[in-house]
Design an enzyme around this catalytic site. Structure first.
Site, short mmCIF file in Angstrom:
data_model
loop_
_atom_site.label_atom_id
_atom_site.label_comp_id
_atom_site.label_asym_id
_atom_site.label_seq_id
_atom_site.Cartn_x
_atom_site.Cartn_y
_atom_site.Cartn_z
N ASP A 1 0.82 -1.20 0.00
CA ASP A 1 0.00 0.00 0.00
C ASP A 1 0.85 1.25 0.00
O ASP A 1 2.07 1.21 0.21
CB ASP A 1 -1.04 0.00 1.12
CG ASP A 1 -0.46 0.10 2.51
OD1 ASP A 1 0.73 0.40 2.64
OD2 ASP A 1 -1.21 -0.13 3.48
N ASN B 1 -3.81 12.64 0.85
CA ASN B 1 -5.14 13.14 0.49
C ASN B 1 -5.47 14.44 1.22
O ASN B 1 -6.00 15.38 0.63
CB ASN B 1 -6.21 12.08 0.82
CG ASN B 1 -6.63 11.29 -0.40
OD1 ASN B 1 -6.36 11.69 -1.53
ND2 ASN B 1 -7.29 10.18 -0.18
N HIS C 1 -8.46 15.09 -2.75
CA HIS C 1 -8.84 13.76 -3.23
C HIS C 1 -8.60 13.57 -4.72
O HIS C 1 -8.31 12.45 -5.17
CB HIS C 1 -10.30 13.49 -2.88
CG HIS C 1 -10.52 13.29 -1.41
ND1 HIS C 1 -10.17 12.13 -0.75
CD2 HIS C 1 -11.02 14.11 -0.46
CE1 HIS C 1 -10.47 12.23 0.53
NE2 HIS C 1 -10.99 13.43 0.74
N ASP D 1 -6.53 10.56 -6.22
CA ASP D 1 -6.94 9.61 -7.27
C ASP D 1 -5.88 9.50 -8.35
O ASP D 1 -5.57 8.40 -8.82
CB ASP D 1 -8.26 10.07 -7.89
CG ASP D 1 -9.46 9.88 -6.96
OD1 ASP D 1 -9.30 9.21 -5.92
OD2 ASP D 1 -10.53 10.42 -7.29
N GLU E 1 -6.03 2.32 -0.78
CA GLU E 1 -4.70 2.53 -1.35
C GLU E 1 -3.87 1.26 -1.36
O GLU E 1 -2.65 1.30 -1.54
CB GLU E 1 -3.95 3.62 -0.57
CG GLU E 1 -3.53 3.24 0.83
CD GLU E 1 -4.59 3.51 1.90
OE1 GLU E 1 -4.19 3.68 3.07
OE2 GLU E 1 -5.78 3.55 1.58
#
Length: 319
Positions: free
Chosen positions: A186, A194, A199, A203, A230
């Site tokens: 991860d 974030n 956000h 992304d 993630e």
């Protein structure tokens, strides 16, 4: 979304490798005839018994099977029945090729799940056209199945596909006694990323990480999936634990080299990943849950050790 669209385009493009064709017949002369017809356009494999055919389909699934009906150890109808009963092989199209042209034989074959029925002696132009049609349909159905399993944000496979394939690969590894490795990873301090960048940028980060991982995988059977949030996972069939550890370190470096700024990370000024590797040598059967639990435990060990690194272990290893 651009990356998802690119993934769809990639799926729809013509496969680089030649289709894999398995010819099953107990008469070598018949196999030679089929080889001459298809050698230029397909990878042609042969099996002279039902047992060989079933083993080949389970370990290295072909794109199409040309199956004789009359064989000494097990007839083609039973072979087809077993292929269709196994989740790992049921989507492989089967064409019966036989000297028996009775209507009830053809009806039985089609009812068992065969896609076509060709009479011997074969006419090369006819059998070539029919095989081409079925290979095209197989490719299209594979694309449609994969589209259902794509993650909408990143364009790599989703959790549902990962769960399905891990179960299939664990079973295949046990049958073939071949190694299998799993990597769980991860993005380090992604919540902070974030919160700091927003956000939308988060992304974009996940898309970049996903495509970077995908670009590093070496073989068609290797896959990367978004496991959740993630977190990502890589399934590596026929890969030893040591080779998987080498790949994990390459993945860590590849993501780091994308140089995505991460001002709130505690380990680097760019986005990094932590990885957990689990391997098994194929000699001792294991469950998918065991491999997953081991990879997950190694991922947490990598985090506890400072993140931005890979930790790993092999099932049933003395260490």
């Amino acid at each position: 979304m651009p990356h998802t669209e690119n993934s769809i385009v990639s799926l729809l493009s013509t496969p680089a490798a030649k289709p894999r064709l398995l010819v099953v017949d107990d008469q070598p002369i018949n196999i030679q005839v089929m080889h001459q017809i298809f050698a230029a356009d397909c990878q042609v494999f042969m099996a002279t018994s039902a047992v060989q055919a079933l083993q080949f389909c389970r370990t290295t699934p072909p794109d199409l099977v040309l199956l004789d009906v009359v064989m000494p150890d097990m007839d083609g109808f039973e072979v087809c029945t077993r292929l269709k009963a196994d989740p790992a092989t049921r989507d492989i199209p089967v064409i019966f090729v036989t000297a028996h042209t009775e209507a009830d034989q053809e009806t039985r074959g089609l009812e068992l799940g065969a896609v076509d029925f060709i009479s011997k002696p074969v006419v090369p132009a006819v059998v070539r056209a029919r095989v081409k049609t079925q290979l095209t349909l197989k490719f299209q159905s594979d694309v449609l199945r994969k589209l259902v399993f794509l993650d909408g944000l990143t364009g790599v496979f989703n959790r549902r596909y990962f769960d399905q394939q891990l179960a299939i690969e664990v079973a295949r590894s046990a049958r073939a006694q071949s190694p299998l490795a799993l990597i769980m990873l991860d993005v380090d301090f992604f919540k902070r990323f974030n919160d700091h960048y927003g956000h939308q940028t988060g992304d974009d980060c996940l898309r970049t990480v996903a495509q970077t991982l995908k670009a590093c995988l070496r073989r068609p059977a290797d896959l990367v999936a978004r496991y959740g949030g993630e977190e990502f996972a890589c399934i590596l069939p026929d890969t030893s634990y040591l080779d998987a550890m080498t790949l994990a370190r390459e993945l860590e470096q590849a993501v780091r080299q994308q140089a995505m700024a991460h001002a709130d990370s505690s380990v680097a000024d760019v986005v990094t990943i932590s990885l957990g590797v689990a391997g098994q040598n194929g000699q001792t059967p294991c469950q998918a849950a065991e491999l997953l639990a081991l990879a997950d435990a190694q991922l947490y060990q990598a985090k506890d050790a400072g993140r931005a690194q890979a930790c790993g272990s092999e099932l049933n290893s003395p260490a």
